[in-house]
Design a protein around this motif. Sequence first.
Motif, PDB file in Angstrom:
ATOM      1  N   GLU A 105      -6.505  18.803  -8.067  1.00  0.00           N
ATOM      2  CA  GLU A 105      -5.053  18.751  -7.928  1.00  0.00           C
ATOM      3  C   GLU A 105      -4.649  17.296  -8.076  1.00  0.00           C
ATOM      4  O   GLU A 105      -5.367  16.396  -7.648  1.00  0.00           O
ATOM      5  N   ASP A 106      -3.502  17.065  -8.665  1.00  0.00           N
ATOM      6  CA  ASP A 106      -3.000  15.698  -8.790  1.00  0.00           C
ATOM      7  C   ASP A 106      -2.487  15.222  -7.437  1.00  0.00           C
ATOM      8  O   ASP A 106      -1.745  15.945  -6.770  1.00  0.00           O
ATOM      9  N   ALA A 107      -2.888  14.024  -7.054  1.00  0.00           N
ATOM     10  CA  ALA A 107      -2.451  13.452  -5.784  1.00  0.00           C
ATOM     11  C   ALA A 107      -1.427  12.360  -6.039  1.00  0.00           C
ATOM     12  O   ALA A 107      -1.680  11.411  -6.782  1.00  0.00           O
ATOM     13  N   ASP A 108      -0.277  12.491  -5.431  1.00  0.00           N
ATOM     14  CA  ASP A 108       0.801  11.503  -5.540  1.00  0.00           C
ATOM     15  C   ASP A 108       0.621  10.497  -4.403  1.00  0.00           C
ATOM     16  O   ASP A 108       1.222  10.633  -3.341  1.00  0.00           O
ATOM     17  N   VAL A 109      -0.233   9.510  -4.615  1.00  0.00           N
ATOM     18  CA  VAL A 109      -0.610   8.586  -3.544  1.00  0.00           C
ATOM     19  C   VAL A 109      -0.410   7.116  -3.913  1.00  0.00           C
ATOM     20  O   VAL A 109      -0.824   6.236  -3.173  1.00  0.00           O
ATOM     21  N   LEU A 110       0.231   6.846  -5.040  1.00  0.00           N
ATOM     22  CA  LEU A 110       0.399   5.457  -5.467  1.00  0.00           C
ATOM     23  C   LEU A 110       1.419   4.723  -4.619  1.00  0.00           C
ATOM     24  O   LEU A 110       2.462   5.261  -4.253  1.00  0.00           O
ATOM     25  N   SER A 111       1.101   3.477  -4.351  1.00  0.00           N
ATOM     26  CA  SER A 111       2.016   2.576  -3.665  1.00  0.00           C
ATOM     27  C   SER A 111       2.961   1.965  -4.701  1.00  0.00           C
ATOM     28  O   SER A 111       2.579   1.807  -5.868  1.00  0.00           O
ATOM     29  N   PRO A 112       4.165   1.595  -4.294  1.00  0.00           N
ATOM     30  CA  PRO A 112       5.061   0.887  -5.226  1.00  0.00           C
ATOM     31  C   PRO A 112       4.468  -0.440  -5.702  1.00  0.00           C
ATOM     32  O   PRO A 112       4.908  -0.986  -6.709  1.00  0.00           O
ATOM     33  N   ALA A 113       3.438  -0.937  -5.024  1.00  0.00           N
ATOM     34  CA  ALA A 113       2.797  -2.190  -5.426  1.00  0.00           C
ATOM     35  C   ALA A 113       1.861  -2.009  -6.621  1.00  0.00           C
ATOM     36  O   ALA A 113       1.366  -2.990  -7.174  1.00  0.00           O
ATOM     37  N   SER A 114       1.621  -0.772  -7.047  1.00  0.00           N
ATOM     38  CA  SER A 114       0.790  -0.530  -8.232  1.00  0.00           C
ATOM     39  C   SER A 114       1.485  -1.123  -9.446  1.00  0.00           C
ATOM     40  O   SER A 114       2.717  -1.170  -9.513  1.00  0.00           O
ATOM     41  N   GLU A 115       0.682  -1.567 -10.406  1.00  0.00           N
ATOM     42  CA  GLU A 115       1.236  -2.185 -11.609  1.00  0.00           C
ATOM     43  C   GLU A 115       0.812  -1.382 -12.837  1.00  0.00           C
ATOM     44  O   GLU A 115      -0.337  -0.962 -12.942  1.00  0.00           O
ATOM     45  N   PHE A 116       1.764  -1.193 -13.764  1.00  0.00           N
ATOM     46  CA  PHE A 116       1.522  -0.445 -14.993  1.00  0.00           C
ATOM     47  C   PHE A 116       1.694  -1.362 -16.194  1.00  0.00           C
ATOM     48  O   PHE A 116       2.327  -2.412 -16.096  1.00  0.00           O
ATOM     49  N   ASN A 117       1.192  -0.921 -17.367  1.00  0.00           N
ATOM     50  CA  ASN A 117       1.466  -1.656 -18.590  1.00  0.00           C
ATOM     51  C   ASN A 117       2.935  -1.455 -18.959  1.00  0.00           C
ATOM     52  O   ASN A 117       3.667  -0.742 -18.273  1.00  0.00           O
ATOM     53  N   LEU A 118       3.366  -2.053 -20.055  1.00  0.00           N
ATOM     54  CA  LEU A 118       4.792  -2.039 -20.408  1.00  0.00           C
ATOM     55  C   LEU A 118       5.381  -0.648 -20.594  1.00  0.00           C
ATOM     56  O   LEU A 118       6.510  -0.392 -20.186  1.00  0.00           O
ATOM     57  N   ASP A 119       4.632   0.263 -21.210  1.00  0.00           N
ATOM     58  CA  ASP A 119       5.199   1.600 -21.428  1.00  0.00           C
ATOM     59  C   ASP A 119       4.877   2.569 -20.291  1.00  0.00           C
ATOM     60  O   ASP A 119       5.225   3.745 -20.358  1.00  0.00           O
ATOM     61  N   GLY A 120       4.212   2.095 -19.235  1.00  0.00           N
ATOM     62  CA  GLY A 120       3.939   2.916 -18.065  1.00  0.00           C
ATOM     63  C   GLY A 120       2.827   3.930 -18.237  1.00  0.00           C
ATOM     64  O   GLY A 120       2.646   4.811 -17.398  1.00  0.00           O
ATOM     65  N   LYS A 132       0.252   8.268   2.447  1.00  0.00           N
ATOM     66  CA  LYS A 132       0.179   9.425   1.545  1.00  0.00           C
ATOM     67  C   LYS A 132      -1.242   9.972   1.412  1.00  0.00           C
ATOM     68  O   LYS A 132      -1.439  11.031   0.838  1.00  0.00           O
ATOM     69  N   LEU A 133      -2.230   9.252   1.948  1.00  0.00           N
ATOM     70  CA  LEU A 133      -3.629   9.661   1.767  1.00  0.00           C
ATOM     71  C   LEU A 133      -4.015  10.840   2.647  1.00  0.00           C
ATOM     72  O   LEU A 133      -4.823  11.676   2.241  1.00  0.00           O
ATOM     73  N   ALA A 134      -3.499  10.934   3.846  1.00  0.00           N
ATOM     74  CA  ALA A 134      -3.674  12.082   4.743  1.00  0.00           C
ATOM     75  C   ALA A 134      -5.101  12.625   4.795  1.00  0.00           C
ATOM     76  O   ALA A 134      -5.318  13.821   4.657  1.00  0.00           O
ATOM     77  N   GLY A 135      -6.071  11.753   4.935  1.00  0.00           N
ATOM     78  CA  GLY A 135      -7.456  12.191   5.085  1.00  0.00           C
ATOM     79  C   GLY A 135      -8.119  12.706   3.819  1.00  0.00           C
ATOM     80  O   GLY A 135      -9.172  13.327   3.879  1.00  0.00           O
ATOM     81  N   ARG A 136      -7.527  12.469   2.673  1.00  0.00           N
ATOM     82  CA  ARG A 136      -8.124  12.936   1.416  1.00  0.00           C
ATOM     83  C   ARG A 136      -9.482  12.262   1.205  1.00  0.00           C
ATOM     84  O   ARG A 136      -9.634  11.078   1.443  1.00  0.00           O
ATOM     85  N   ARG A 137     -10.441  13.057   0.727  1.00  0.00           N
ATOM     86  CA  ARG A 137     -11.784  12.518   0.491  1.00  0.00           C
ATOM     87  C   ARG A 137     -12.054  12.253  -0.984  1.00  0.00           C
ATOM     88  O   ARG A 137     -12.668  11.260  -1.336  1.00  0.00           O
ATOM     89  N   ILE A 138     -11.644  13.175  -1.851  1.00  0.00           N
ATOM     90  CA  ILE A 138     -11.842  13.040  -3.295  1.00  0.00           C
ATOM     91  C   ILE A 138     -10.577  13.568  -3.959  1.00  0.00           C
ATOM     92  O   ILE A 138     -10.142  14.681  -3.660  1.00  0.00           O
ATOM     93  N   PHE A 139      -9.997  12.773  -4.856  1.00  0.00           N
ATOM     94  CA  PHE A 139      -8.757  13.220  -5.486  1.00  0.00           C
ATOM     95  C   PHE A 139      -8.544  12.529  -6.820  1.00  0.00           C
ATOM     96  O   PHE A 139      -9.194  11.534  -7.141  1.00  0.00           O
ATOM     97  N   LYS A 140      -7.603  13.079  -7.587  1.00  0.00           N
ATOM     98  CA  LYS A 140      -7.229  12.554  -8.897  1.00  0.00           C
ATOM     99  C   LYS A 140      -5.838  11.950  -8.789  1.00  0.00           C
ATOM    100  O   LYS A 140      -4.938  12.570  -8.233  1.00  0.00           O
ATOM    101  N   ILE A 141      -5.670  10.760  -9.332  1.00  0.00           N
ATOM    102  CA  ILE A 141      -4.379  10.076  -9.312  1.00  0.00           C
ATOM    103  C   ILE A 141      -3.421  10.777 -10.274  1.00  0.00           C
ATOM    104  O   ILE A 141      -3.707  10.918 -11.467  1.00  0.00           O
ATOM    105  N   LYS A 142      -2.307  11.224  -9.763  1.00  0.00           N
ATOM    106  CA  LYS A 142      -1.323  11.985 -10.538  1.00  0.00           C
ATOM    107  C   LYS A 142      -0.740  11.181 -11.694  1.00  0.00           C
ATOM    108  O   LYS A 142      -0.575  11.683 -12.798  1.00  0.00           O
TER     109      LYS A 142
END
Length: 186
Positions: A105-120, A132-142
Amino acid sequence: MMDYFVLQQDRRYADVPVLLDVRSQIDVRDIHPMRAGNIPGTVVMHVKSTKETEYPDVLDGQLYLMSDRLRQIVSLYEPRLLFKLIPLIDRVQRKQSNYHLPVFEDADVLSPASEFNLDGSVIKRLVLQRDKLAGRRIFKIKESLKPLIVVRLDVAESLLRRDFEGICLERVAVDEGSVAGAAVRI
């Protein structure tokens, strides 16, 4: 405070099998729990390799695949995680290796401090938001187009205690005050 790590293929493993006809076999949009029924339980993938080709426990170039041994450990921590069997067959080298496609499942756990390239489209600096982590052990970044799999410290330690080959665990920053650390390669 719990640390997290990206679980990826060690880039020093350059000669790995190349999957042939991936797009005709699997629609990457189906690699999601709601659509995984569109993927058969077993998908045979033909590969191109040489005698020197190495088969690491994680392949993340074309699809994110785990070896059978790694799948067994991941299943201990995430018993409800769905896997699709992907036998990799090289007819020329007369070799078969069984891998598994995890359907996270996609996990929506990114902080606003994350940085992306120009086109995101690419995460340049991954920062997780602790609440947002809530005890997650293994997950995929959404928010990542390429599968970005993150494991908690206890899972990372469990992997390091075993003789897995070709995996890399790279520390991920958590919230604003954390700093990403060095990668651990095994």
